[in-house]
Write a protein that holds these residues in place. Structure first.
Motif, PDB file in Angstrom:
ATOM      1  N   PRO A 154      -5.846   9.145  -4.295  1.00 24.17           N
ATOM      2  CA  PRO A 154      -5.755   7.977  -5.161  1.00 24.17           C
ATOM      3  C   PRO A 154      -5.283   6.709  -4.242  1.00 24.17           C
ATOM      4  O   PRO A 154      -4.730   7.068  -3.050  1.00 24.17           O
ATOM      5  N   GLY A 155      -5.662   5.581  -4.317  1.00 29.13           N
ATOM      6  CA  GLY A 155      -5.387   4.590  -3.783  1.00 29.13           C
ATOM      7  C   GLY A 155      -4.345   3.406  -4.505  1.00 29.13           C
ATOM      8  O   GLY A 155      -4.868   2.400  -4.964  1.00 29.13           O
ATOM      9  N   PRO A 156      -3.072   3.934  -4.820  1.00 30.28           N
ATOM     10  CA  PRO A 156      -2.220   2.976  -5.580  1.00 30.28           C
ATOM     11  C   PRO A 156      -1.702   1.940  -4.592  1.00 30.28           C
ATOM     12  O   PRO A 156      -1.370   2.223  -3.533  1.00 30.28           O
ATOM     13  N   TRP A 157      -1.201   0.756  -5.097  1.00 28.85           N
ATOM     14  CA  TRP A 157      -0.225  -0.122  -4.628  1.00 28.85           C
ATOM     15  C   TRP A 157       0.920  -0.269  -5.505  1.00 28.85           C
ATOM     16  O   TRP A 157       0.915  -0.068  -6.901  1.00 28.85           O
ATOM     17  N   TYR A 158       2.255  -0.564  -4.861  1.00 30.41           N
ATOM     18  CA  TYR A 158       3.551  -0.623  -5.584  1.00 30.41           C
ATOM     19  C   TYR A 158       4.223  -1.859  -5.414  1.00 30.41           C
ATOM     20  O   TYR A 158       3.980  -2.633  -4.412  1.00 30.41           O
TER      21      TYR A 158
ATOM     22  N   GLN B 287       1.348  -0.825  -9.531  1.00 34.78           N
ATOM     23  CA  GLN B 287       0.804  -1.856 -10.225  1.00 34.78           C
ATOM     24  C   GLN B 287      -0.686  -1.492 -10.384  1.00 34.78           C
ATOM     25  O   GLN B 287      -1.191  -2.137 -11.680  1.00 34.78           O
ATOM     26  N   TRP B 288      -1.294  -1.025  -9.535  1.00 34.41           N
ATOM     27  CA  TRP B 288      -2.872  -0.321  -9.726  1.00 34.41           C
ATOM     28  C   TRP B 288      -3.060   0.574  -9.176  1.00 34.41           C
ATOM     29  O   TRP B 288      -2.214   0.950  -8.045  1.00 34.41           O
ATOM     30  N   ALA B 289      -3.986   1.441  -9.424  1.00 29.97           N
ATOM     31  CA  ALA B 289      -4.585   2.688  -8.788  1.00 29.97           C
ATOM     32  C   ALA B 289      -6.116   2.762  -8.887  1.00 29.97           C
ATOM     33  O   ALA B 289      -6.735   2.046  -9.887  1.00 29.97           O
ATOM     34  N   ASN B 290      -6.585   3.334  -7.774  1.00 32.28           N
ATOM     35  CA  ASN B 290      -8.049   3.655  -7.825  1.00 32.28           C
ATOM     36  C   ASN B 290      -8.489   5.081  -7.416  1.00 32.28           C
ATOM     37  O   ASN B 290      -7.607   5.528  -6.804  1.00 32.28           O
ATOM     38  N   ALA B 291      -9.594   5.494  -7.221  1.00 34.14           N
ATOM     39  CA  ALA B 291      -9.937   6.757  -6.972  1.00 34.14           C
ATOM     40  C   ALA B 291     -11.322   6.700  -6.915  1.00 34.14           C
ATOM     41  O   ALA B 291     -12.064   5.895  -7.534  1.00 34.14           O
ATOM     42  N   GLU B 292     -11.971   7.603  -5.940  1.00 32.02           N
ATOM     43  CA  GLU B 292     -13.440   7.700  -5.959  1.00 32.02           C
ATOM     44  C   GLU B 292     -14.091   8.483  -6.911  1.00 32.02           C
ATOM     45  O   GLU B 292     -13.375   9.636  -7.592  1.00 32.02           O
ATOM     46  N   ILE B 293     -15.082   8.123  -7.386  1.00 33.90           N
ATOM     47  CA  ILE B 293     -15.965   8.737  -8.635  1.00 33.90           C
ATOM     48  C   ILE B 293     -17.191   8.915  -7.908  1.00 33.90           C
ATOM     49  O   ILE B 293     -17.538   8.338  -6.853  1.00 33.90           O
ATOM     50  N   LEU B 294     -18.248   9.639  -8.790  1.00 35.94           N
ATOM     51  CA  LEU B 294     -19.496   9.537  -8.624  1.00 35.94           C
ATOM     52  C   LEU B 294     -20.386   8.442  -9.118  1.00 35.94           C
ATOM     53  O   LEU B 294     -20.370   8.271 -10.261  1.00 35.94           O
ATOM     54  N   PHE B 295     -21.021   7.855  -8.049  1.00 32.99           N
ATOM     55  CA  PHE B 295     -22.178   6.823  -8.842  1.00 32.99           C
ATOM     56  C   PHE B 295     -23.478   7.279  -8.462  1.00 32.99           C
ATOM     57  O   PHE B 295     -23.903   7.972  -7.689  1.00 32.99           O
ATOM     58  N   TYR B 296     -24.363   7.043  -9.380  1.00 35.92           N
ATOM     59  CA  TYR B 296     -25.828   7.652  -9.249  1.00 35.92           C
ATOM     60  C   TYR B 296     -26.857   6.706 -10.085  1.00 35.92           C
ATOM     61  O   TYR B 296     -26.499   5.905 -10.932  1.00 35.92           O
TER      62      TYR B 296
ATOM     63  N   ASP C 263       0.975  -1.154  -0.020  1.00 35.58           N
ATOM     64  CA  ASP C 263       0.154   0.018   0.034  1.00 35.58           C
ATOM     65  C   ASP C 263       1.025   1.555  -0.044  1.00 35.58           C
ATOM     66  O   ASP C 263       1.765   1.396   0.556  1.00 35.58           O
ATOM     67  N   VAL C 264       0.248   2.120  -0.676  1.00 38.85           N
ATOM     68  CA  VAL C 264       1.186   3.552  -0.818  1.00 38.85           C
ATOM     69  C   VAL C 264       1.325   4.224   0.677  1.00 38.85           C
ATOM     70  O   VAL C 264       2.410   4.739   0.805  1.00 38.85           O
TER      71      VAL C 264
ATOM     72  N   ALA D  36       5.750   7.375  -5.727  1.00 35.19           N
ATOM     73  CA  ALA D  36       6.582   6.223  -6.154  1.00 35.19           C
ATOM     74  C   ALA D  36       8.121   6.570  -5.790  1.00 35.19           C
ATOM     75  O   ALA D  36       8.933   5.782  -5.719  1.00 35.19           O
ATOM     76  N   LYS D  37       8.329   7.757  -5.155  1.00 40.97           N
ATOM     77  CA  LYS D  37       9.759   8.391  -4.737  1.00 40.97           C
ATOM     78  C   LYS D  37       9.773   8.364  -3.294  1.00 40.97           C
ATOM     79  O   LYS D  37       8.920   8.669  -2.546  1.00 40.97           O
ATOM     80  N   PHE D  38      11.078   7.991  -3.042  1.00 37.23           N
ATOM     81  CA  PHE D  38      11.552   8.276  -1.361  1.00 37.23           C
ATOM     82  C   PHE D  38      12.993   8.643  -1.451  1.00 37.23           C
ATOM     83  O   PHE D  38      13.944   8.508  -2.155  1.00 37.23           O
TER      84      PHE D  38
END
Length: 432
Positions: free
Chosen positions: A315-319, A145-154, A100-101, A134-136
């Motif tokens: 965003p909810g990325p995993w690395y 590897q993947w990413a997600n974000a909240e959007i609007l559902f209606y 997890d990020v 991604a940087k330290f």
């Protein structure tokens, strides 16, 4: 972050169709295997979602290179604990980990640089927020590897109903369309809030903090909770304004159920049961709408709503990362390059997520993938920004942020007072 998904939604997740194709933008260093590497095995520490999204990639990697991939699948929290234990002992139990990020800074000193993989072409095919996280210090240490974000559902059926459209325009003076601003979101939520008919306009989440942090970015803040120097800014004007707006649908407009117990799963299940007209939620849920749901085939999607600072989300990325003690660091790097090159294959997995813009673009015009366009719009919005890369972040979240949102949603304490108290608590944590 970990996504809490209702079991009903998981059980009814839709099977994904179509053949995957590798993305077209330039890939990092060559992923072709050598004869000497064939027959060797690399071990990847990951949770269930990480395994599912990479299983197809790993199988193809083995076919193409002869290098076997063994996943060590553990629950979410155990990814952190097992990697921490392996690093502390230097055991070298894992060649890679999918993390997890929020753990990137904590593990940063113990992860191998992969600067040669994060070329300009590679970074150009990733949302800017993912590249930044991604940087330290001065090195790239992870590949998203993947990413997600909240959007609007209606509810499309409600928004398309001629009687509802006429009544909404008479009340608010403009057309009933998927909201794009804070005020429109509140207007639509008030309009459809009909508890006697078992229909809420939306559900305000009180058991999580991420959505409020998205509002902070939408308010115009360049970061959340901490500024780029690490100073606490949680009580500044943008944070106060965002919290005022976040609690307003419940505290002022009297919309939705009690937020005290409303988390991701509760909000999602309410929407699936046809009991809310809208929800702000992670984009992956669109394709996981149960076929027997009351809103099946009635779900519309749009980008995340916007405040004065525009569209924004956390965003909810995993690395994929390589521990310094990786026994097969060269093969691990080869796998990371290969996984980036074939990133679109993750869309064939049940969660159906990727990281590359081009991967999502391959599917966004296909039926069943309608959430990808608003997801890309949201991920690539200039104001979309990751959480502060601070080793105390999880503690700050658990001990301060979520309780602060909950306290504000009692509607008894002012956001200004809540955040002033939060500042004191965070400063104490940072001094530990």
């Amino acid at each position: 972050m970990r996504l809490k998904i209702g079991t009903a939604a998981l059980a009814a997740s839709l099977a994904l169709a179509g053949c995957s194709a590798s993305a077209t933008a330039s890939a990092p260093a060559s992923s072709s295997g050598s004869a000497a590497a064939a027959g060797q095995t690399i071990r990847i520490l990951a949770e269930g979602g990480g395994v599912g999204l990479q299983k197809g990639i790993a199988e193809q990697f083995t076919k193409d290179t002869g290098v076997k991939v063994e996943f060590v699948e553990v629950p979410y929290a155990d990814v952190h604990d097992k990697l921490a234990a392996d690093i502390s002992t230097g055991a070298g139990a894992y060649d890679l980990a999918t993390i997890d990020v929020i753990w990137m800074t904590e593990f940063g000193p113990s992860l191998a640089p992969i600067d040669d993989l994060m070329t300009a072409d590679v970074a150009g095919d990733l949302p800017a927020a993912l590249v930044a996280d991604a940087k330290f210090e001065d090195h790239f240490i992870g590949m998203p590897q993947w990413a997600n974000a909240e959007i609007l559902f209606y509810r499309k059926d409600l928004f398309a109903d001629a009687k509802e459209q006429k009544a909404f325009k008479a009340q608010f003076g403009y057309d009933l369309v998927p909201p794009t601003t804070w005020q429109q979101y509140r207007d639509v939520a008030k309009f459809f809030n009909r508890p006697k008919d078992k229909l809420y306009g939306t559900a305000v989440k009180g058991a999580v903090e991420t959505e409020w942090l998205a509002y902070v970015l939408q308010a115009g803040s360049p970061s959340v909770v901490l500024d780029t120097s690490g100073a606490v800014i949680i009580d500044d004007a943008n944070h106060v304004k965002a919290l005022e707006e976040y609690i307003a649908p419940y505290c002022t407009d009297k919309v939705g159920p009690d937020p005290a117990t409303t988390d991701w799963a509760a909000a999602q299940n309410l929407f699936y049961q046809g009991q809310s007209a809208m929800m702000l939620f992670w984009a992956h849920a669109y394709r996981m709408t149960p076929e027997d749901s009351k809103v099946s085939d009635k779900v519309g999607v749009a980008p995340m709503i916007a405040g004065p600072g525009g569209i924004a989300a956390i965003p909810g990325p995993w690395y994929n990362v390589i521990p310094n003690d990786s026994p097969h660091a060269d093969l691990a790097k080869q796998y990371i390059a290969y996984a980036y090159e074939h990133n679109a294959m993750g869309i064939d997995a049940p969660l159906g997520l990727a990281a590359r813009t081009s991967a999502y673009e391959q599917f966004q015009d296909k039926a069943g993938y309608e959430a990808f366009t608003p997801l890309l719009t949201t991920l690539n919005a200039p104001a979309t920004t990751g959480r502060p890369m601070d080793v105390h972040w999880q503690q700050i979240t658990d001990q301060v942020l979520t309780p602060s949102v909950q306290k504000a949603l009692t509607c008894k304490a002012s956001p200004t007072d809540v955040l002033a108290e939060a500042r004191t608590k965070i400063e104490a944590i940072l001094k530990q």
